[in-house]
Scaffold this motif. Structure first.
Motif, PDB file in Angstrom:
ATOM      1  N   VAL A 224      37.348 -10.075 143.486  1.00  0.00           N
ATOM      2  CA  VAL A 224      37.429 -10.947 142.313  1.00  0.00           C
ATOM      3  C   VAL A 224      36.311 -11.991 142.369  1.00  0.00           C
ATOM      4  N   GLU A 225      36.156 -12.621 143.523  1.00  0.00           N
ATOM      5  CA  GLU A 225      35.147 -13.668 143.658  1.00  0.00           C
ATOM      6  C   GLU A 225      33.730 -13.100 143.564  1.00  0.00           C
ATOM      7  N   ALA A 226      33.531 -11.878 144.018  1.00  0.00           N
ATOM      8  CA  ALA A 226      32.215 -11.237 143.902  1.00  0.00           C
ATOM      9  C   ALA A 226      31.866 -10.929 142.444  1.00  0.00           C
ATOM     10  N   ASN A 227      32.892 -10.891 141.595  1.00  0.00           N
ATOM     11  CA  ASN A 227      32.690 -10.619 140.164  1.00  0.00           C
ATOM     12  C   ASN A 227      32.848 -11.893 139.334  1.00  0.00           C
ATOM     13  N   LYS A 228      32.464 -13.021 139.936  1.00  0.00           N
ATOM     14  CA  LYS A 228      32.464 -14.328 139.248  1.00  0.00           C
ATOM     15  C   LYS A 228      33.856 -14.799 138.838  1.00  0.00           C
ATOM     16  N   GLY A 229      34.861 -14.398 139.596  1.00  0.00           N
ATOM     17  CA  GLY A 229      36.223 -14.839 139.322  1.00  0.00           C
ATOM     18  C   GLY A 229      36.694 -15.818 140.371  1.00  0.00           C
ATOM     19  N   GLU A 230      37.916 -16.286 140.180  1.00  0.00           N
ATOM     20  CA  GLU A 230      38.530 -17.212 141.133  1.00  0.00           C
ATOM     21  C   GLU A 230      39.888 -16.665 141.542  1.00  0.00           C
ATOM     22  N   THR A 231      40.259 -16.917 142.804  1.00  0.00           N
ATOM     23  CA  THR A 231      41.566 -16.461 143.274  1.00  0.00           C
ATOM     24  C   THR A 231      42.260 -17.560 144.054  1.00  0.00           C
ATOM     25  N   LEU A 232      43.577 -17.444 144.060  1.00  0.00           N
ATOM     26  CA  LEU A 232      44.423 -18.225 144.949  1.00  0.00           C
ATOM     27  C   LEU A 232      45.320 -17.217 145.645  1.00  0.00           C
ATOM     28  N   LEU A 233      45.307 -17.233 146.957  1.00  0.00           N
ATOM     29  CA  LEU A 233      46.149 -16.333 147.745  1.00  0.00           C
ATOM     30  C   LEU A 233      47.137 -17.214 148.503  1.00  0.00           C
ATOM     31  N   MET A 234      48.424 -16.974 148.290  1.00  0.00           N
ATOM     32  CA  MET A 234      49.446 -17.856 148.837  1.00  0.00           C
ATOM     33  C   MET A 234      50.523 -17.085 149.594  1.00  0.00           C
ATOM     34  N   ASP A 235      51.075 -17.755 150.578  1.00  0.00           N
ATOM     35  CA  ASP A 235      52.250 -17.318 151.310  1.00  0.00           C
ATOM     36  C   ASP A 235      53.410 -18.067 150.666  1.00  0.00           C
ATOM     37  N   SER A 236      54.498 -17.395 150.337  1.00  0.00           N
ATOM     38  CA  SER A 236      55.533 -18.048 149.544  1.00  0.00           C
ATOM     39  C   SER A 236      56.924 -17.549 149.919  1.00  0.00           C
ATOM     40  N   MET A 237      57.926 -18.356 149.593  1.00  0.00           N
ATOM     41  CA  MET A 237      59.336 -17.975 149.679  1.00  0.00           C
ATOM     42  C   MET A 237      60.039 -18.566 148.462  1.00  0.00           C
ATOM     43  N   PHE A 238      61.027 -17.865 147.944  1.00  0.00           N
ATOM     44  CA  PHE A 238      61.796 -18.400 146.827  1.00  0.00           C
ATOM     45  C   PHE A 238      62.813 -19.398 147.358  1.00  0.00           C
ATOM     46  N   LEU A 239      62.983 -20.498 146.647  1.00  0.00           N
ATOM     47  CA  LEU A 239      63.951 -21.512 147.037  1.00  0.00           C
ATOM     48  C   LEU A 239      65.362 -21.099 146.648  1.00  0.00           C
ATOM     49  N   ASP A 240      65.460 -20.328 145.589  1.00  0.00           N
ATOM     50  CA  ASP A 240      66.763 -19.914 145.067  1.00  0.00           C
ATOM     51  C   ASP A 240      66.875 -18.390 145.167  1.00  0.00           C
ATOM     52  N   ASN A 241      67.967 -17.920 145.732  1.00  0.00           N
ATOM     53  CA  ASN A 241      68.166 -16.466 145.889  1.00  0.00           C
ATOM     54  C   ASN A 241      68.115 -15.716 144.566  1.00  0.00           C
ATOM     55  N   LYS A 242      68.552 -16.339 143.466  1.00  0.00           N
ATOM     56  CA  LYS A 242      68.550 -15.633 142.185  1.00  0.00           C
ATOM     57  C   LYS A 242      67.132 -15.277 141.750  1.00  0.00           C
ATOM     58  N   HIS A 243      66.156 -16.107 142.126  1.00  0.00           N
ATOM     59  CA  HIS A 243      64.768 -15.793 141.783  1.00  0.00           C
ATOM     60  C   HIS A 243      64.263 -14.625 142.624  1.00  0.00           C
ATOM     61  N   GLN A 244      64.606 -14.644 143.895  1.00  0.00           N
ATOM     62  CA  GLN A 244      64.226 -13.534 144.773  1.00  0.00           C
ATOM     63  C   GLN A 244      64.869 -12.238 144.290  1.00  0.00           C
ATOM     64  N   GLU A 245      66.143 -12.304 143.939  1.00  0.00           N
ATOM     65  CA  GLU A 245      66.845 -11.118 143.447  1.00  0.00           C
ATOM     66  C   GLU A 245      66.210 -10.589 142.163  1.00  0.00           C
TER      67      GLU A 245
END
Length: 182
Positions: free
Chosen positions: A60-81
């Protein structure tokens, strides 16, 4: 429910040319990531997925784009589900298409048997199609992180088409041998 660690990639690419956007989209789909917002994709966190997302980020960055790469966890189980449900829906859609193609394959073998088309050329063609279906199943299965409901049916269909192919193969062999005996 156990909390799952996720990798999230968010990216922006210029609208033109469209080829880089399409390439990134295809790679994310092939990886098994799901799109949860406009350009936000999520996938379970493991080394293989992390390496793949790093490469996508670099592309993406080589093609003049921008990225955000994140490590994440859902705070609420309903979102994970909900996200797991999206993953399973995607896999079930893929399995559904595979199951349909397996059913077509079985009908094709039945037709060849009914018209007694027992040639080696036809056997090779059917074997090639069988290998495509098996390969497709393996790809879907590698993305089936949360045991989508159609996974077992797809597994059963793969077993059924393999058995049907072996039966057809035996018939081709038997009929070829009969022809040579005459």
């Amino acid at each position: 429910m156990e909390k799952i660690k996720w990798l999230v990639i968010n990216y922006n690419l210029p609208t033109e040319p469209s080829r880089p956007r399409v390439a990134v989209w295809r790679k994310l789909k092939k990886l098994g990531a799901v799109n949860i917002q406009k350009s936000m994709w999520i996938i379970p966190n493991n080394d293989e997925n992390y390496i793949a997302l790093q490469k996508i980020s670099e592309e993406v960055e080589a093609n003049k784009g921008e990225t955000l790469l994140m490590d994440s966890m859902f705070l609420d189980n309903k979102h994970q589900e909900r996200v797991i449900s999206i993953f399973n829906g995607m896999r079930d859609e893929e399995y559904g298409e595979l199951i349909d193609e397996c059913e077509k394959y079985l009908k094709e073998l039945e037709k060849e048997i009914s018209i007694e088309k027992f040639t080696f050329a036809e056997l090779e063609e059917e074997e090639e199609e069988l290998q495509k279906l098996i390969s497709w199943y393996i790809k879907i299965e590698s993305r089936n992180n949360f045991q989508a409901s159609k996974g077992e049916k797809a597994k059963g269909m793969i077993k059924e088409i393999q058995e049907s192919f072996e039966n057809y193969s035996d018939l081709v062999y038997e009929n070829t041998e009969k022809d040579h005996m005459r």
